[in-house]
Design a protein around this motif. Structure first.
Motif, PDB file in Angstrom:
ATOM      1  N   GLY A 106       4.718  -7.863  -5.598  1.00 29.36           N
ATOM      2  CA  GLY A 106       3.711  -6.987  -4.939  1.00 29.36           C
ATOM      3  C   GLY A 106       2.154  -6.936  -5.814  1.00 29.36           C
ATOM      4  O   GLY A 106       1.466  -6.016  -5.351  1.00 29.36           O
ATOM      5  N   GLN A 107       2.122  -7.530  -5.941  1.00 27.35           N
ATOM      6  CA  GLN A 107       0.103  -7.458  -7.945  1.00 27.35           C
ATOM      7  C   GLN A 107      -0.581  -7.474  -6.289  1.00 27.35           C
ATOM      8  O   GLN A 107      -0.762  -8.712  -5.820  1.00 27.35           O
ATOM      9  N   GLU A 108      -1.547  -6.968  -6.403  1.00 27.72           N
ATOM     10  CA  GLU A 108      -2.602  -7.404  -5.961  1.00 27.72           C
ATOM     11  C   GLU A 108      -3.726  -7.712  -6.520  1.00 27.72           C
ATOM     12  O   GLU A 108      -4.466  -7.578  -6.001  1.00 27.72           O
ATOM     13  N   ILE A 109      -3.705  -7.501  -8.126  1.00 24.97           N
ATOM     14  CA  ILE A 109      -4.881  -8.289  -8.454  1.00 24.97           C
ATOM     15  C   ILE A 109      -4.030  -8.914  -9.800  1.00 24.97           C
ATOM     16  O   ILE A 109      -3.501  -9.062 -10.671  1.00 24.97           O
ATOM     17  N   PHE A 110      -5.532 -10.617  -9.875  1.00 29.87           N
ATOM     18  CA  PHE A 110      -4.748 -11.291 -10.279  1.00 29.87           C
ATOM     19  C   PHE A 110      -5.566 -11.125 -11.843  1.00 29.87           C
ATOM     20  O   PHE A 110      -6.748 -11.678 -11.075  1.00 29.87           O
ATOM     21  N   LYS A 111      -5.596 -11.895 -12.955  1.00 26.09           N
ATOM     22  CA  LYS A 111      -5.968 -11.662 -13.959  1.00 26.09           C
ATOM     23  C   LYS A 111      -5.935 -12.871 -13.802  1.00 26.09           C
ATOM     24  O   LYS A 111      -4.803 -13.541 -15.258  1.00 26.09           O
ATOM     25  N   ILE A 112      -6.834 -14.399 -14.379  1.00 29.43           N
ATOM     26  CA  ILE A 112      -6.385 -15.429 -14.672  1.00 29.43           C
ATOM     27  C   ILE A 112      -6.713 -14.834 -16.440  1.00 29.43           C
ATOM     28  O   ILE A 112      -8.361 -15.464 -16.474  1.00 29.43           O
ATOM     29  N   PRO A 113      -6.605 -15.819 -16.943  1.00 31.68           N
ATOM     30  CA  PRO A 113      -6.248 -15.886 -18.558  1.00 31.68           C
ATOM     31  C   PRO A 113      -7.892 -16.787 -19.058  1.00 31.68           C
ATOM     32  O   PRO A 113      -8.126 -18.241 -18.551  1.00 31.68           O
ATOM     33  N   SER A 114      -8.988 -16.631 -20.334  1.00 38.59           N
ATOM     34  CA  SER A 114      -9.508 -17.480 -20.087  1.00 38.59           C
ATOM     35  C   SER A 114      -9.382 -18.637 -20.377  1.00 38.59           C
ATOM     36  O   SER A 114      -9.442 -19.978 -20.449  1.00 38.59           O
ATOM     37  N   GLY A 115      -8.089 -19.826 -20.529  1.00 41.76           N
ATOM     38  CA  GLY A 115      -7.339 -20.746 -21.536  1.00 41.76           C
ATOM     39  C   GLY A 115      -6.948 -21.442 -19.829  1.00 41.76           C
ATOM     40  O   GLY A 115      -7.093 -22.882 -19.487  1.00 41.76           O
ATOM     41  N   SER A 174      -0.178  -7.914 -14.427  1.00 41.16           N
ATOM     42  CA  SER A 174       0.567  -9.070 -15.485  1.00 41.16           C
ATOM     43  C   SER A 174       0.128 -10.515 -15.127  1.00 41.16           C
ATOM     44  O   SER A 174      -0.760 -10.675 -14.022  1.00 41.16           O
ATOM     45  N   THR A 175      -0.491 -11.159 -16.187  1.00 36.21           N
ATOM     46  CA  THR A 175      -1.428 -12.094 -16.087  1.00 36.21           C
ATOM     47  C   THR A 175      -0.512 -13.379 -16.316  1.00 36.21           C
ATOM     48  O   THR A 175       0.153 -13.276 -16.633  1.00 36.21           O
ATOM     49  N   ALA A 176      -0.769 -14.289 -15.534  1.00 37.87           N
ATOM     50  CA  ALA A 176       0.580 -15.298 -14.795  1.00 37.87           C
ATOM     51  C   ALA A 176      -0.258 -16.514 -15.626  1.00 37.87           C
ATOM     52  O   ALA A 176      -1.706 -16.922 -14.758  1.00 37.87           O
ATOM     53  N   PHE A 177       0.207 -17.458 -16.250  1.00 35.14           N
ATOM     54  CA  PHE A 177       0.010 -18.619 -16.925  1.00 35.14           C
ATOM     55  C   PHE A 177      -0.037 -19.892 -15.918  1.00 35.14           C
ATOM     56  O   PHE A 177      -0.370 -21.311 -16.947  1.00 35.14           O
ATOM     57  N   ASP A 178       0.966 -20.042 -14.776  1.00 32.55           N
ATOM     58  CA  ASP A 178       1.329 -20.196 -14.319  1.00 32.55           C
ATOM     59  C   ASP A 178       1.241 -20.497 -12.940  1.00 32.55           C
ATOM     60  O   ASP A 178       1.761 -19.573 -12.789  1.00 32.55           O
ATOM     61  N   VAL A 179       1.329 -21.662 -12.056  1.00 31.84           N
ATOM     62  CA  VAL A 179       1.084 -21.523 -10.517  1.00 31.84           C
ATOM     63  C   VAL A 179       2.614 -20.427 -10.282  1.00 31.84           C
ATOM     64  O   VAL A 179       2.837 -19.704  -8.547  1.00 31.84           O
ATOM     65  N   GLU A 180       3.719 -20.867 -10.980  1.00 36.46           N
ATOM     66  CA  GLU A 180       4.954 -20.028  -9.924  1.00 36.46           C
ATOM     67  C   GLU A 180       4.570 -18.903 -11.169  1.00 36.46           C
ATOM     68  O   GLU A 180       5.583 -17.915  -9.942  1.00 36.46           O
ATOM     69  N   SER A 181       4.233 -18.419 -11.831  1.00 38.33           N
ATOM     70  CA  SER A 181       4.399 -16.526 -12.696  1.00 38.33           C
ATOM     71  C   SER A 181       3.726 -16.420 -11.505  1.00 38.33           C
ATOM     72  O   SER A 181       4.158 -15.309 -10.726  1.00 38.33           O
ATOM     73  N   ALA A 182       2.616 -17.104 -10.930  1.00 34.84           N
ATOM     74  CA  ALA A 182       1.551 -16.282 -10.227  1.00 34.84           C
ATOM     75  C   ALA A 182       2.293 -16.205  -8.934  1.00 34.84           C
ATOM     76  O   ALA A 182       1.860 -15.023  -8.148  1.00 34.84           O
ATOM     77  N   SER A 183       3.251 -17.481  -8.399  1.00 32.66           N
ATOM     78  CA  SER A 183       3.234 -16.810  -6.532  1.00 32.66           C
ATOM     79  C   SER A 183       4.448 -14.998  -6.919  1.00 32.66           C
ATOM     80  O   SER A 183       4.640 -14.896  -6.085  1.00 32.66           O
ATOM     81  N   LEU A 184       5.314 -15.581  -8.187  1.00 37.10           N
ATOM     82  CA  LEU A 184       6.027 -14.365  -8.620  1.00 37.10           C
ATOM     83  C   LEU A 184       5.747 -13.040  -8.580  1.00 37.10           C
ATOM     84  O   LEU A 184       6.032 -12.163  -7.900  1.00 37.10           O
ATOM     85  N   LEU A 185       4.357 -12.739  -9.310  1.00 33.31           N
ATOM     86  CA  LEU A 185       3.597 -11.360  -9.408  1.00 33.31           C
ATOM     87  C   LEU A 185       3.552 -11.434  -7.945  1.00 33.31           C
ATOM     88  O   LEU A 185       3.721  -9.904  -7.331  1.00 33.31           O
ATOM     89  N   LEU A 186       2.882 -12.560  -7.512  1.00 32.43           N
ATOM     90  CA  LEU A 186       2.920 -11.991  -5.414  1.00 32.43           C
ATOM     91  C   LEU A 186       3.609 -11.826  -4.812  1.00 32.43           C
ATOM     92  O   LEU A 186       3.416 -10.360  -4.439  1.00 32.43           O
TER      93      LEU A 186
END
Length: 174
Positions: free
Chosen positions: A38-47, A23-35
């Motif tokens: 147990g998310q293993e791969i993080f997609k960084i959106p072009s924006g 799942s693509t996180a668009f902010d720091v908090e969402s990225a931490s939630l995905l971590l």
């Protein structure tokens, strides 16, 4: 961003079917939630390619990163790769996706050779974020060295919103 319960349900269902979940996180908090899920791969959106605090935060996870380039310049992509690497993500964990930011992307504007230029300039794996209609451009991207293909999926291209028009419907994805 989907709720905690929605994410948990999606992750559970994906894993039960043997499908990797990203799942693509668009902010720091969402990225931490995905971590935390147990998310293993993080997609960084072009924006977010120039959002340096966001890039550093994700790099600190020590996970694989897929970086979409969108309308970025090669210098912006290089800077993002350098920031990720300096913050703890090795180049071997980074895949850069060439992306034409048009929905749908005209085939004449795709320029798949940009993948080769990025691979040579950045010394990372490359892939393609495909917004063209059909699957022909994705197949060509693989033939040119793409190790990752991102393709949008929808149940109905007639639904509102820009992504649906450039997405595959179930029969095409199959």
């Amino acid at each position: 961003f989907p709720s905690h319960d929605m994410n948990r349900e999606l992750i559970y269902e994906s894993r039960s079917q043997g499908i990797g979940f990203i799942s693509t996180a668009f902010d720091v908090e969402s990225a931490s939630l995905l971590l935390s899920f147990g998310q293993e791969i993080f997609k960084i959106p072009s924006g977010e390619i120039t959002n340096l605090p966001y890039l550093r935060h994700i790099a600190n996870f020590g996970k694989r990163v897929i970086l979409s380039t969108g309308m970025s310049t090669l210098k912006e992509v290089k800077d993002a790769v350098d920031v990720l690497e300096a913050a703890g993500t090795s180049k071997s964990q980074i895949t850069v996706l060439h992306c034409t930011s048009a929905y749908p992307a005209p085939v004449a504007d795709v320029n798949l050779l940009a993948m080769r230029a990025m691979k040579e300039a950045l010394n990372v794996e490359v892939g393609y974020s495909d917004h063209a209609l059909g699957i022909a451009v994705s197949i060509a991207a693989v033939a040119l060295g793409a190790s990752v293909i991102e393709k949008h999926f929808t149940l109905d291209r007639g639904l509102p919103g820009p992504d649906h028009k450039a997405s595959l419907e179930p029969e095409e994805l199959n």
